[in-house]
Design a protein around this motif. Structure first.
Motif, PDB file in Angstrom:
ATOM      1  N   SER A 474     -45.008  57.241  50.923  1.00 44.09           N
ATOM      2  CA  SER A 474     -45.788  56.079  51.347  1.00 44.09           C
ATOM      3  C   SER A 474     -45.125  54.755  50.985  1.00 44.09           C
ATOM      4  O   SER A 474     -45.353  53.735  51.629  1.00 44.09           O
ATOM      5  N   TYR A 475     -44.319  54.737  49.946  1.00 44.67           N
ATOM      6  CA  TYR A 475     -43.712  53.485  49.491  1.00 44.67           C
ATOM      7  C   TYR A 475     -42.305  53.263  50.074  1.00 44.67           C
ATOM      8  O   TYR A 475     -41.654  52.268  49.771  1.00 44.67           O
ATOM      9  N   ILE A 476     -41.828  54.205  50.929  1.00 44.02           N
ATOM     10  CA  ILE A 476     -40.503  54.080  51.541  1.00 44.02           C
ATOM     11  C   ILE A 476     -40.687  53.814  53.033  1.00 44.02           C
ATOM     12  O   ILE A 476     -41.283  54.627  53.760  1.00 44.02           O
ATOM     13  N   ALA A 477     -40.172  52.668  53.479  1.00 47.31           N
ATOM     14  CA  ALA A 477     -40.278  52.321  54.894  1.00 47.31           C
ATOM     15  C   ALA A 477     -39.198  52.998  55.712  1.00 47.31           C
ATOM     16  O   ALA A 477     -39.447  53.443  56.848  1.00 47.31           O
ATOM     17  N   ASN A 478     -37.978  53.083  55.171  1.00 43.93           N
ATOM     18  CA  ASN A 478     -36.866  53.671  55.923  1.00 43.93           C
ATOM     19  C   ASN A 478     -35.750  54.026  54.944  1.00 43.93           C
ATOM     20  O   ASN A 478     -35.727  53.565  53.799  1.00 43.93           O
ATOM     21  N   ALA A 479     -34.816  54.860  55.394  1.00 46.41           N
ATOM     22  CA  ALA A 479     -33.652  55.242  54.577  1.00 46.41           C
ATOM     23  C   ALA A 479     -32.422  55.302  55.473  1.00 46.41           C
ATOM     24  O   ALA A 479     -32.494  55.833  56.590  1.00 46.41           O
ATOM     25  N   THR A 480     -31.324  54.737  54.994  1.00 46.65           N
ATOM     26  CA  THR A 480     -30.049  54.760  55.731  1.00 46.65           C
ATOM     27  C   THR A 480     -28.946  55.294  54.836  1.00 46.65           C
ATOM     28  O   THR A 480     -29.013  55.199  53.605  1.00 46.65           O
ATOM     29  N   LEU A 512     -35.438  51.508  51.914  1.00 49.14           N
ATOM     30  CA  LEU A 512     -36.188  50.265  52.072  1.00 49.14           C
ATOM     31  C   LEU A 512     -37.614  50.487  51.587  1.00 49.14           C
ATOM     32  O   LEU A 512     -38.310  51.419  52.023  1.00 49.14           O
ATOM     33  N   ILE A 513     -38.099  49.619  50.687  1.00 46.28           N
ATOM     34  CA  ILE A 513     -39.420  49.767  50.084  1.00 46.28           C
ATOM     35  C   ILE A 513     -40.459  49.034  50.946  1.00 46.28           C
ATOM     36  O   ILE A 513     -40.234  47.923  51.423  1.00 46.28           O
ATOM     37  N   GLU A 514     -41.598  49.680  51.140  1.00 46.97           N
ATOM     38  CA  GLU A 514     -42.698  49.084  51.908  1.00 46.97           C
ATOM     39  C   GLU A 514     -43.173  47.794  51.228  1.00 46.97           C
ATOM     40  O   GLU A 514     -43.235  47.715  49.984  1.00 46.97           O
ATOM     41  N   PRO A 515     -43.458  46.781  52.025  1.00 43.52           N
ATOM     42  CA  PRO A 515     -43.982  45.538  51.426  1.00 43.52           C
ATOM     43  C   PRO A 515     -45.229  45.809  50.578  1.00 43.52           C
ATOM     44  O   PRO A 515     -46.099  46.599  50.960  1.00 43.52           O
TER      45      PRO A 515
END
Length: 574
Positions: A474-480, A512-515
């Protein structure tokens, strides 16, 4: 005739005397039964780190060179190729012997440079012959064709050289030649003295023959005579020859000619051959010395692993391998402070050496070894020496599967432009394309250029699973996951003309962490670099990967990835 004989005898006696003296001095004073003539000891003193002969001082080959060095301190004396000696002393102050004049005298030139102590020379493996220790140290070496230098210095590599140096050359048959010259001189001297003082006794002059004329018998008529009677008609026809003075012209010429031929023949045998070799390169290492480098690594690497001490690793490893080792030790100290999970001792076994020719430093060689604690893999590594005074260090190291076919190391060479032109792609382009392939995954258009190793396939599959699992949080928006080439590839050409390439790529796995959320690491290897630090925008893990691949010739298929081995080297966020 007596005058000519006296003059010839005087000349022969004088020449014989001079040749006899020269032969005696050479045979019994300068040379001796060991066929060696030397300079005698000369004391050489300087503030620098060594005494070195110029490469053109040993400009002939064939005879045996004897060198003796004496000093109040422990002394080192050695002979090495100018390629190595020049690199070893490149930035140092030292005395250079530029000429050896007669009577024996060393003419030196002071070379400017620093006075920082050098690596003790006895531990370096490129010396052709060497000796080190207290008191008098001596070496012998059959002089080879090429550029070689004699070096004398303090055994510990410190400045302030004060050494007694003796150079001697042993020429096969030199003592015998000197004896022959001595003998030839004696022969000439004896012949000359004989001509001067020996007088041959004249034989007695024979009395004239008396012709006895018998009266003609009465029954001989005048018609039986062919002419008028004359006393000359009845004289004997075999008169004794007149006396002639004895001559020594023929024997003297033969003696002189024999002596000259003898001197010329023996002299030619003793003259060393002028150097003709223009080669200024050599193999990076011999097979025996390469195996010794691996054995030393085995010993020191196990010690460093047990102590988790990167300082010890610095003596045997260079980047990128050293960077990976340092990171591994840091992770181990954090995750296993009690030291219960230390790396078990292991060794590289049965190393095969591939040593290209080099004409300058840095030098490199490749080793293909078994791994004592892992029969399913091999170690393929590059050892490098930056200059002649530094140790061999392992810079690139990968672990291909034992079933992976590796290129032969025999005939390995550094690439020329003609070799590079024949490859299907340049190493730099291969590194860039591989980074694109790793970033895009199996669906990348660059994947068609490569045949991946099993380890590379496993890594790509693992990263796909990690991204899927992270995005589900839930706290991760995306991963590259992004790869980039790092540094210059190290390239060798095999006997088949293919390129054996070692390269390094960096990887950053970014989350990338969720706002409105924050994230931090509480366990695992990443805590060695960042622990309980809260980040609100991004998290990243940084990896360093070493890769070995084979670039084929044009039109001969894909680039083969032999192995890809990575290490976590950092973590953080923002």
């Amino acid at each position: 005739m007596r005058f000519a004989r006296v003059v010839l005898g005087l000349l022969l006696a004088l020449a014989g005397l001079l040749i006899t003296i020269a032969g005696a001095v050479a045979a019994f004073w300068l040379v001796g039964p060991d066929d060696t003539v030397d300079t005698g000891e000369h004391r050489l003193t300087g503030k620098g780190l060594a005494v070195m002969t110029a490469p053109d001082l040993l400009d002939r080959h064939g005879p045996t060179l004897h060198v003796t060095a004496t000093s109040a301190k422990p002394v080192f004396v050695g002979i090495g190729q100018d390629l190595d000696v020049a690199s070893y002393l490149a930035s140092s102050q030292y005395s250079r012997v530029v000429r050896l004049s007669l009577p024996p005298k060393f003419e030196t030139q002071e070379m400017t440079g620093g006075l920082r102590p050098l690596t003790p020379p006895a531990g370096l493996d490129w010396w052709t012959v060497k000796a080190s220790g207290a008191g008098k140290q001596s070496i012998s070496w059959p002089i080879a064709d090429g550029a070689y230098d004699v070096v004398a210095m303090n055994a510990d590599g410190t400045p302030g050289t004060e050494v007694g140096l003796t150079l001697g050359v042993q020429l096969a048959g030199l003592f015998g030649t000197c004896l022959l010259i001595f003998g030839a001189g004696l022969v000439l001297l004896v012949v000359g003295l004989m001509l001067l003082f020996f007088r041959r006794r004249r034989p007695p002059v024979p009395l004239p023959a008396v012709a006895v004329v018998k009266p003609l018998p009465e029954f001989v008529t005048a018609s039986a005579s062919s002419g008028p009677s004359s006393p000359s008609n009845h004289a004997p026809s075999n008169h004794a020859p007149a006396y002639q003075s004895p001559t020594y012209k023929g024997p003297a010429r033969r003696v002189a000619g024999t002596a000259v031929l003898l001197l010329v023949a023996t002299g030619c045998v003793a003259v060393p051959v002028k150097n003709t070799s223009a080669s200024t390169s050599r193999p990076a290492v011999t097979v025996a010395d390469g195996q010794a480098v691996v054995a030393r690594y085995n010993e020191l690497n196990n010690q460093a692993n047990q102590a988790r001490d990167p300082k010890r690793s610095e003596a045997i490893e260079g980047n990128p391998t050293l960077a990976m080792t340092r990171a591994g030790y840091q992770i181990s100290r954090i995750t296993d402070p009690a030291g219960k999970n230390l790396i078990k001792p292991f060794t590289y076994v049965k190393p095969k050496i591939g040593a290209p020719q080099f004409s300058s430093y840095p030098m490199r060689f490749v080793v293909d070894s078994g791994v004592s604690n892992d029969p399913n893999s091999r170690q393929l590594g590059v050892w490098q020496r930056q200059n002649a005074g530094t140790p061999w260090v392992l810079t690139h190291s990968v672990y291909p599967a034992s079933t992976m076919p590796l290129p032969p190391l025999e005939g390995l060479r550094i690439p020329a432009q003609a070799d590079m032109d024949k490859l299907s792609t340049l190493p730099q382009a291969a590194a860039a394309n591989l980074a694109v392939y790793l970033t895009g995954g199996a669906r990348s258009p660059k994947s068609a250029l490569f045949t991946p190793s099993p380890g590379m396939v496993n890594l790509l599959n693992q990263r796909v699973k990690e991204r899927t699992a992270d995005v589900a949080q839930s706290y991760i928006a995306n991963a590259t996951d992004t790869f980039h080439p790092a540094g210059d590839p190290v390239t060798f050409i095999t006997s088949a003309g293919e390129g054996l390439v070692f390269l390094t790529v960096t990887e950053q796995y970014l989350q990338l962490i969720e706002p409105g959320s924050n994230a931090y690491w509480t366990s695992g290897e990443v805590t060695a670099f960042s622990r309980m630090v809260k980040y609100t925008q991004t998290l990243h893990r940084d990896y360093l990967h070493q890769i070995a691949l084979v670039i084929p010739l044009k039109g001969h298929g894909r680039i083969r990835v032999l192995s890809m081995d990575g290490q976590l080297v950092g973590a953080g966020g923002s």
